[in-house]
Scaffold this active site. Structure first.
Site, PDB file in Angstrom:
ATOM      1  N   HIS A 139       0.736  -0.897   0.024  1.00  0.00           N
ATOM      2  CA  HIS A 139      -0.066  -0.035  -0.035  1.00  0.00           C
ATOM      3  C   HIS A 139       0.809   1.204  -0.042  1.00  0.00           C
ATOM      4  O   HIS A 139       0.030   2.474  -0.338  1.00  0.00           O
ATOM      5  CB  HIS A 139      -1.045   0.084   1.167  1.00  0.00           C
ATOM      6  CG  HIS A 139      -2.190  -0.890   1.039  1.00  0.00           C
ATOM      7  ND1 HIS A 139      -2.098  -2.186   1.225  1.00  0.00           N
ATOM      8  CD2 HIS A 139      -3.386  -0.799   0.596  1.00  0.00           C
ATOM      9  CE1 HIS A 139      -3.334  -2.723   1.162  1.00  0.00           C
ATOM     10  NE2 HIS A 139      -4.010  -1.908   0.741  1.00  0.00           N
ATOM     11  N   GLY A 140       2.080   1.314   0.480  1.00  0.00           N
ATOM     12  CA  GLY A 140       2.881   2.246   0.162  1.00  0.00           C
ATOM     13  C   GLY A 140       4.190   2.174   0.850  1.00  0.00           C
ATOM     14  O   GLY A 140       4.436   1.184   2.009  1.00  0.00           O
TER      15      GLY A 140
END
Length: 467
Positions: free
Chosen positions: A317-318
């Site tokens: 996700h990041g």
């Protein structure tokens, strides 16, 4: 370009749709490819080349793999394909994160690259990797036509934020798909519903979250309102986008997989993750968890596999530690459920189980949206009254009144209540006749309302562009 924009709704989509249906069948994929590359180029003119590199690389790798199936050459080609895909993803998404941690750990001053993140790279690299892996496993045939394959990779309805569509899911439709008025109508309805979820609910909840962050009068209650608002925002934002993608797919003859199934009605975290971002969960299950051994072997190996999968799920996700912590948090909860808590939960009332899930999930999204590890600590401290702030403030009361309606609508919309009422109405003769008028009128009203919000220039972010 985003779906929830005037340029997409009233320029790009109508032109693409009518051009697509005017040309003969043999040119339809060509039109979709050109439209998809234009769609991506509009937002990422330079990085469009990455999309083309990914398409060319995996097209030829898969052909080579199939030709040498069962030999070491096929294995080397698979490794080469995966390295290229993960190399692109890692370089653009995680390079500065890696340099930051090296600098902090070693005291160095290596300059950062400051690369912008190519939109959708996390999604299309996972799609192309699943394709080459499936060819290597013999689960799908390598595509012979580059036009078909490039269309699959760049297909604009699901290009920038999923759902993650595997090649074998739509391989037949790439070559021979049917188009009916009912299919277009159903797709348009699904698209408008998703668009409304995004603009009329998610965006308003996003405004409330921003107001909280900018507030000079925080309170314990305001922290909880923020936590609930953001948990609902990310659901309506992402599920709304998935609805739009699935609807657009249907309009052009494709059947994309479902991505959300009312996760907030779950009564265990295990069930929650069978309902939330389902295509990502199944991707990690089939291409990471099962190859690692799944739940076979000793308990220690199983826990290792869970830790790896959920660390990667969070990190996907990041490039921030709070995402990794978020993933490991869910991994730990799932291990606890499997080994201990689930058997006790099954003995308690359904309401208690439901509240347990909501608490776990709301806290998880506080972690997810925090700014670094220090942000996690301060947000959790605010939630549980460990900061020097009041239980309630005048601004809290004011914002509760301002956003009460949208919060209530969001809570209702996160459950299948409206869907169940709709299907019950379809079963009765009088109400089903009324729906013939009510349904299109409602969809038109929603579209007009969305347009008014967009023309007004209201707050219109898209959370998953960050990932």
């Amino acid at each position: 370009m985003v779906f929830s924009s005037i340029s997409f709704l009233y320029y790009f989509l109508p032109v693409t749709f009518f051009t697509y249906f005017l040309v003969p069948r043999k040119f339809k994929n060509f039109i979709l490819l050109i439209a998809s590359l234009t769609f991506y180029f509009y937002g990422e003119p330079i990085y469009t080349v990455l999309l083309l590199i990914s398409s060319v690389s995996d097209f030829f790798h898969s052909r080579y793999i199939e030709r040498h199936l069962g030999s070491k050459k096929a294995k080397y080609a698979l490794v080469s394909s995966v390295v290229i895909n993960l190399g692109m993803l890692g370089f653009f998404k995680y390079a500065d994160f890696l340099l930051l941690n090296i600098n902090q750990l070693l005291g160095t001053t290596i300059p950062y690259l400051h690369l912008s993140l190519p939109i959708g790279i996390s999604f299309f690299t996972f799609q192309t990797m699943s394709y080459t892996i499936d060819v290597y496993r013999g689960e799908t045939k390598a595509e012979r036509g580059f036009l078909n394959f490039a269309t699959y990779v760049s297909l604009f309805p699901q290009l920038v934020a999923g759902p993650i569509v595997r090649y074998q899911t739509i391989s037949d439709e790439l070559k021979n798909r049917r188009h009916t008025l009912a299919q277009v109508s159903n797709g348009l309805k699904r698209f408008v519903i998703g668009l409304s979820k995004k603009v009329l609910i998610a965006n308003q909840l996003g405004e409330l979250s921003n107001i909280f962050r900018d507030s000079h009068e925080p309170s314990v209650l305001f922290y909880w309102i923020y936590a609930i608002a953001f948990s609902l925002q990310i659901y309506f934002d992402f599920s709304g986008y998935s609805d739009m993608a699935i609807g657009l797919g249907r309009m052009f003859g494709f059947s994309f997989p479902e991505n959300f199934n009312y996760p907030y009605v779950s009564r265990s975290i295990t069930n929650f993750w069978r309902r939330w971002h389902m295509t990502l969960g199944s991707w990690f299950r089939d291409y990471v968890y099962i190859p690692l051994g799944g739940n076979r072997g000793t308990a220690a190996l199983w826990i290792r596999n869970i830790v790896i999968v959920w660390f990667l799920t969070g990190f996907w996700h990041g490039a921030q530690w709070n995402f990794a912590i978020w993933g490991l948090y869910f991994g730990a909860i799932l291990v606890l459920e499997k080994k201990w808590t689930l058997k006790y939960l099954e003995r308690v009332h359904g309401v208690v189980r439901h509240l347990y899930v909501l608490l776990i999930v709301i806290l998880s999204f506080v972690i997810f949206n925090a700014t670094g590890i220090s942000g996690i600590s301060s947000d959790l401290a605010g939630l549980f009254g460990f900061m020097d702030i009041p239980m309630i403030s005048n601004e809290t009361i004011y914002q509760m009144k301002n956003y009460a309606v949208v919060l209530i609508l969001a809570v209702i919309g996160a459950t299948p209540v409206i869907k169940e009422v709709y299907f019950k109405m379809l079963k009765h003769k009088i109400s089903s006749i009324l729906l013939i008028v009510i349904e299109p009128a409602t969809l038109l009203l929603l579209l007009v309302s969305v347009t008014a919000f967009l023309v007004d220039g209201s707050y219109n972010p898209f959370l998953y562009f960050r990932f």
